[in-house]
Every structure is written in structure tokens, then in C-alpha cells.
Motif scaffolding. Structure first.
Motif: not given
Length: 339
Positions: A8-14, A89-93, A227-235, A308-309
């Protein structure tokens, strides 16, 4: 030997898929993953350049010594003066591990996600954007997030009206039917239940509050583009704080632990007032440049996990290159065992 692996691309949340090309274990390039459900074979420049994080990664010389230094700092300071910052930028885990680490030791914890707090759960899908009859865009989303930009352009070709609040000389402005003078006038004049609102980073908490209130009152759907790949997941794991709340927390911090983030580039603050800054990052950034201790971690290409995108889709990924470096999770576990 030439090898191609999907991640998965880490550049944004898409949440775009991307293929990484390696030769004899060395990453040499990327190309689009044509069967991926999100980007369907398209990757933006940021995505194609994302391997630079791996190419510029820190060389690890003595990780055990670094971990000992971190552990000693944590043991010699009051827990209520230690703040842990998690990142999109951190993964869910990783986010779950960081939260548990902070709670177990009674450290303060912060998560900053483009000043987005208390977001509406009625999220628009990418297809709903493409099929919308009216799209309200706040920020230069078309340029900063090209895949969503494609959906907006397709909607316009299908007859949708595009209204935006963005500086005039931007890509988003070029595809807009009308550019508003302010967020407030845009929402008051154009927003209704047929609208889809797409917005990126909001500098003002007051502006975000206006946006959220207007969206709720109009019963329309929206898509915040992180702007970050997993902000949705971390939130979903750690409540996001506003910029003002993060600064208030920093004012009462003696030891600051920043996990895979560049807080210095995002929040203007007198970081010299903090006694110790400990940064966990794969490569150099503005925050690591001023840090007391830098802890090298695996880059995104070297780890497994899940993101989570922006529209809430859970996606897992596997490492595409092997590494002897410790992962963020392994480092946190080692530090915890020393406390």
C-alpha cells in the motif's frame, strides 16, 4: 533477480495499491498495481516517490545502546511530564501498541491529524464523489490527492458543479465552476443535501467546527482527506487533538516521544523548551534534526500491518523487503521490558 511485490502507498489516506520493484534485494522502483480496487492502475508522483523513505533510511549501528538511553530517560522523569505522540503514519497495530505503552506507564498521549477532530461518520465513498451532482472542495485536494482529484474531474465531466475555497492559482481552482471568498460563504451559499463536501487540512479549529456543523445541518456526505496513510485508522484508537490542544500538552512536557511523525514541520512551537525529544523514525526529518535521541525504525516497506483509508476501508499489507532492523513494535516492547 528481479522481484515485484504489492503493498500500500503510504503517501496519503487514499489507500492506493502500489507495486515495488527490487533487484537482488535492493529496491529500484515502483509501478502501478493495475488490479487494485482503489486506484485502478494509477499512482501519483508522491506515490511513485514513496520508496525514497526506504532509500534514505537510517543505518542502525547500536540499537541496544539507543534503547537503553531511551529507557533511562523515561525512568528518570515523572510520568505526568512525559508525552507520547502517535502519528497517522503508524499502522493500526503500531497505534494500538503505542496507546497501550502510554497507558501502562501513565504517560500523556497525543494524536494530531491535520487539525481534524470529532469528525462526522457519514463518509462519502470515492464512487459517490464521482457520481455527485455538486461537489464542494475545501483546500487544493485535486492537486494534493490526484486520485480523488480524478473522481472530481470525472464528476465535472458528467455535469457536476464544482465549488471551492482554495487559492486562485491552484489545480482545484482550475477545475472549479466558482471559487468562494471564504469557507463560511461557500457553505452558506452552496451547501445542500445534494452536495458532497471534500476537504483537506483545516488550519483553524473554528473553521472545522463551522464545516462540521454545516455538514450535519444539511445531511450531506463528506470526505476528510488526511495527509497521512492511516490517520483514519489511528483516530479509531486514539482521539485526535486539535493543534491548540497539542500545544497545551507540549507546554507541560519535559520528555517528548514522537513515533514516526514530523511534528516540527506540522506544528509551530518552541521545541527548545522541551528538555528531551526522542524521535522514532525510519529516516531524517525536521523533528529528528532537533531530537536528543533518534531511534531508527523499520520503514513501511519492511513491515507488516494494516491501514484504514479515508473512506474507512481496512487494508492489510506485508513487507516487501527483508530487514534486520527492529520494528516499532519490537522497540516499544524492548523499552517496556526495561522500565
Amino acid at each position: 533477480m528481479l522481484e515485484i511485490k504489492h503493498t500500500l502507498c503510504p503517501s496519503c489516506s487514499v489507500g492506493c495499491g502500489i507495486n515495488v520493484v527490487s533487484q537482488d534485494g535492493d529496491v529500484v522502483g515502483t509501478y502501478s498495481y493495475k488490479r487494485h480496487q482503489i486506484n485502478e492502475g494509477k499512482n501519483c508522483l508522491n506515490g511513485r516517490n514513496s520508496i525514497e523513505i526506504y532509500k534514505n533510511k537510517f543505518e542502525v549501528s547500536d540499537i541496544e545502546k539507543i534503547i537503553d538511553e531511551v529507557s533511562n530517560e523515561l525512568k528518570s522523569n515523572d510520568a505526568n511530564k512525559i508525552t507520547v505522540v502517535c502519528s497517522g503514519n503508524n499502522s493500526v497495530e503500531e497505534a494500538e501498541m503505542i496507546k497501550n505503552f502510554a497507558e501502562l506507564n501513565n504517560f500523556n498521549i497525543a494524536f494530531y491529524a491535520d487539525n481534524f477532530v470529532n469528525l462526522n461518520d457519514d463518509i462519502a465513498s470515492y464512487d459517490e464523489i464521482e457520481n455527485a451532482s455538486k461537489i464542494i472542495v475545501i483546500g487544493d485536494v485535486v492537486y494534493e490527492n490526484p486520485l480523488i482529484g480524478r473522481k472530481i474531474v470525472h464528476a465535472k465531466k458528467n455535469g457536476a458543479n464544482i465549488y471551492s475555497f482554495t487559492p486562485e492559482k491552484t489545480v482545484t481552482a482550475n477545475v472549479s465552476d466558482e471559487i468562494a471568498d471564504s469557507i463560511e460563504s461557500l457553505l452558506n451559499d452552496k451547501l445542500d443535501d445534494d452536495s458532497v463536501v471534500v476537504y483537506s487540512k483545516i488550519e483553524s479549529s473554528d473553521d472545522l467546527e463551522k464545516i462540521m456543523e454545516s455538514i450535519a445541518n444539511s445531511n450531506c456526505k463528506s470526505l476528510p482527506v488526511f495527509s497521512k496513510c492511516n490517520s483514519k485508522g489511528v483516530s479509531k484508537i486514539i482521539d485526535a487533538k486539535s493543534k491548540e490542544d497539542v500545544i497545551e500538552l507540549l507546554d507541560n512536557t519535559d520528555v517528548l516521544l514522537i513515533f514516526n511523525d514530523d511534528l516540527v514541520a506540522e506544528i509551530d512551537y518552541d521545541y527548545k523548551s522541551i528538555s528531551k525529544i526522542i524521535t522514532f523514525v525510519p529516516c531524517s526529518n525536521s523533528t529528528s534534526d532537533i531530537s536528543t535521541i533518534v531511534v531508527p525504525i523499520k520503514s513501511w516497506l519492511e513491515t507488516d500491518g494494516s491501514y484504514v483509508n479515508a473512506m474507512g476501508l481496512f487494508q492489510s499489507f506485508e513487507n516487501v523487503v527483508e530487514s534486520e532492523n527492529l520494528s516499532e513494535i519490537e522497540i516499544i516492547e524492548t523499552i517496556q521490558n526495561k522500565l
